[in-house]
Design a protein around this motif. Structure first.
Motif, PDB file in Angstrom:
ATOM      1  N   ILE A   1     -30.139  15.994  44.029  1.00 14.67           N
ATOM      2  CA  ILE A   1     -29.915  14.716  43.147  1.00 14.67           C
ATOM      3  C   ILE A   1     -29.234  13.797  44.186  1.00 14.67           C
ATOM      4  O   ILE A   1     -28.296  13.997  44.897  1.00 14.67           O
ATOM      5  N   PRO A   2     -30.041  12.756  44.244  1.00 12.99           N
ATOM      6  CA  PRO A   2     -29.673  11.727  45.052  1.00 12.99           C
ATOM      7  C   PRO A   2     -28.540  11.114  44.879  1.00 12.99           C
ATOM      8  O   PRO A   2     -28.090  10.871  43.721  1.00 12.99           O
ATOM      9  N   LYS A   3     -27.562  10.856  45.762  1.00 13.14           N
ATOM     10  CA  LYS A   3     -26.220  10.344  45.609  1.00 13.14           C
ATOM     11  C   LYS A   3     -26.288   8.833  45.315  1.00 13.14           C
ATOM     12  O   LYS A   3     -27.158   8.215  45.958  1.00 13.14           O
ATOM     13  N   ALA A   4     -25.279   8.471  44.280  1.00 11.05           N
ATOM     14  CA  ALA A   4     -25.497   7.067  43.975  1.00 11.05           C
ATOM     15  C   ALA A   4     -25.040   6.175  45.120  1.00 11.05           C
ATOM     16  O   ALA A   4     -23.774   6.630  45.658  1.00 11.05           O
ATOM     17  N   ARG A   5     -25.529   5.119  45.366  1.00 11.94           N
ATOM     18  CA  ARG A   5     -24.982   3.984  46.440  1.00 11.94           C
ATOM     19  C   ARG A   5     -24.594   2.858  45.932  1.00 11.94           C
ATOM     20  O   ARG A   5     -25.292   2.495  44.865  1.00 11.94           O
TER      21      ARG A   5
ATOM     22  N   PRO B   1     -12.131  -4.570  45.820  1.00 14.03           N
ATOM     23  CA  PRO B   1     -13.490  -4.693  46.124  1.00 14.03           C
ATOM     24  C   PRO B   1     -14.404  -4.552  44.617  1.00 14.03           C
ATOM     25  O   PRO B   1     -13.945  -3.946  43.673  1.00 14.03           O
ATOM     26  N   ALA B   2     -15.438  -5.494  44.818  1.00 15.88           N
ATOM     27  CA  ALA B   2     -16.532  -5.478  43.564  1.00 15.88           C
ATOM     28  C   ALA B   2     -17.620  -4.866  43.986  1.00 15.88           C
ATOM     29  O   ALA B   2     -18.086  -5.319  44.997  1.00 15.88           O
ATOM     30  N   PHE B   3     -18.080  -3.738  43.261  1.00 17.78           N
ATOM     31  CA  PHE B   3     -19.362  -2.986  43.363  1.00 17.78           C
ATOM     32  C   PHE B   3     -20.459  -3.549  42.595  1.00 17.78           C
ATOM     33  O   PHE B   3     -20.302  -3.913  41.458  1.00 17.78           O
ATOM     34  N   GLU B   4     -21.537  -3.079  43.121  1.00 19.20           N
ATOM     35  CA  GLU B   4     -22.662  -3.210  42.427  1.00 19.20           C
ATOM     36  C   GLU B   4     -23.827  -2.061  42.933  1.00 19.20           C
ATOM     37  O   GLU B   4     -23.690  -1.741  44.060  1.00 19.20           O
ATOM     38  N   ARG B   5     -24.450  -1.236  41.969  1.00 18.23           N
ATOM     39  CA  ARG B   5     -25.340  -0.297  42.373  1.00 18.23           C
ATOM     40  C   ARG B   5     -26.452  -0.544  43.109  1.00 18.23           C
ATOM     41  O   ARG B   5     -27.199  -1.720  42.589  1.00 18.23           O
ATOM     42  N   VAL B   6     -26.642   0.134  44.206  1.00 20.92           N
ATOM     43  CA  VAL B   6     -27.898  -0.055  44.879  1.00 20.92           C
ATOM     44  C   VAL B   6     -28.884   0.908  44.328  1.00 20.92           C
ATOM     45  O   VAL B   6     -28.979   2.038  44.397  1.00 20.92           O
ATOM     46  N   LEU B   7     -29.946   0.434  43.633  1.00 20.02           N
ATOM     47  CA  LEU B   7     -31.198   0.939  43.266  1.00 20.02           C
ATOM     48  C   LEU B   7     -32.079   1.640  44.471  1.00 20.02           C
ATOM     49  O   LEU B   7     -32.298   1.037  45.528  1.00 20.02           O
ATOM     50  N   ALA B   8     -32.668   2.843  44.333  1.00 20.21           N
ATOM     51  CA  ALA B   8     -33.299   3.696  45.140  1.00 20.21           C
ATOM     52  C   ALA B   8     -34.628   2.958  45.229  1.00 20.21           C
ATOM     53  O   ALA B   8     -35.188   2.573  44.014  1.00 20.21           O
ATOM     54  N   THR B   9     -35.259   2.821  46.178  1.00 23.70           N
ATOM     55  CA  THR B   9     -36.686   2.239  46.378  1.00 23.70           C
ATOM     56  C   THR B   9     -37.675   3.245  46.740  1.00 23.70           C
ATOM     57  O   THR B   9     -37.340   4.311  47.232  1.00 23.70           O
TER      58      THR B   9
END
Length: 326
Positions: free
Chosen positions: A13-17, A318-326
């Motif tokens: 399972i790819p780890k969320a970034r 900190p304010a985060f946003e999820r980096v979508l996998a490409t």
């Protein structure tokens, strides 16, 4: 928060970034955590000494705010009591204030009955989402390295159990309790909830809080509260599940039908991981152990650590946003 029984397949399972979107402001808040003017303000000098009282006995020299300020500095900079006295004395001198610093014995004695100042109340537009978790902190004693290196006799370790409640909406720790190691999590829950001022809409806890005592306590205090506690794998619905199912019955039936992973996603149980992150943050910033030797002082030491973390949170988050996998 994937189900633990899937640990063998978790590597697939790819780890969320995530990416921080407010780096300049967050970096400045991190610098401010080490700024001594954040912890000792000039306004403290006006209330440094205690007010005169009419009771019998020797009056206190220093106010509770002065003692609290010194103990916060001790927690932030990881100082001993004597070093705290010298540090505060030098800072007061650099500020040009002709004020004495509380000695180490006064700090130790006053800590057991100290009344902490209340932080500024924030007006919450919506009820809180409370996450409660617990972790162990060490009491003074020989370390593992000494026992491993020199083969010293292994002594029975003393531990304390630290219970923390995090408001996911504000990011503040709104309840804290330090107990002995034999106190179960459900037993500490009423004392934790007594410290919560705002109403609670959602409660998240691990399987240790499963059971009627915890659920009844929450439903008695808060109307319509959503309790998200995972039932154990051996849990079965109650006899009234078909006619009048409880929230726990609905959870058990949903897990039997769709699986535990689907139940976690549907209820947002993964948010509880922020409680575990809070425990790591406490141990990273405050420490893995308590320095005081008496239980009352240890409880106050934990509350001081919580006030330090809340003050650091107020400087900037900190304010985060999820980096979508490409």
């Amino acid at each position: 928060m994937p189900f633990k029984h899937n640990a063998a397949r978790r590597h697939k399972i790819p780890k969320a970034r995530f990416r921080v979107t407010n780096w300049p402001d967050y970096n400045e808040s991190l610098r401010g955590r080490g700024d001594i003017t954040v912890w000792i303000e000039e306004s403290v000098a006006q209330v440094w000494f205690a007010r005169p009282r009419k009771q019998r006995g020797r009056p206190a020299t220093f106010s509770d705010l002065a003692i609290e300020t010194c103990l916060q500095i001790r927690a932030v900079f990881a100082l001993a009591l004597r070093q705290t006295q010298g540090f505060v004395r030098s800072v007061l001198g650099l500020m040009g204030l002709n004020l004495p610093a509380p000695d180490f014995s006064t700090l130790s004695r006053r800590a057991s009955s100290l009344k902490l100042s209340r932080p500024k109340q924030q007006t919450n537009l919506e009820p809180s989402t409370l996450v409660i978790d617990s972790t162990g902190v060490k009491v003074f004693g020989a370390g593992e390295w000494q026992e491993t290196k020199h083969g010293t006799r292994v002594k029975r370790r003393k531990w304390r159990k630290l219970h923390l409640g995090l408001d996911l909406n504000s990011g503040d720790i709104i309840c804290c309790e330090l107990t002995e190691e034999n106190v179960a999590d459900p037993s500490a829950l009423p004392d934790l909830l007594d410290q919560v001022v705002d109403p609670i809409a959602t409660f998240l806890g691990d399987g240790a809080y499963d059971g009627e005592p915890s659920r009844n306590e929450l439903e008695k205090r808060y109307d319509g509260v959503e309790v998200i506690i995972p039932p154990p794998k051996t849990a079965v619905p109650s006899l009234e599940a078909e006619t009048a199912p409880t929230q726990r019955d609905r959870d058990v039936l949903a897990i039997e039908k769709n699986g535990r992973m689907a139940w976690q996603k549907a209820n947002g149980y993964g948010r509880r991981s922020r409680g575990e992150t809070l425990m790591g943050r406490y141990k990273q910033v405050i420490g893995h152990s308590v320095k005081s030797r008496k239980l009352n002082n240890q409880k106050m030491e934990a509350k001081i650590g919580v006030s330090v973390l809340n003050k650091m949170t107020a400087l900037g988050r900190p304010a985060f946003e999820r980096v979508l996998a490409t």
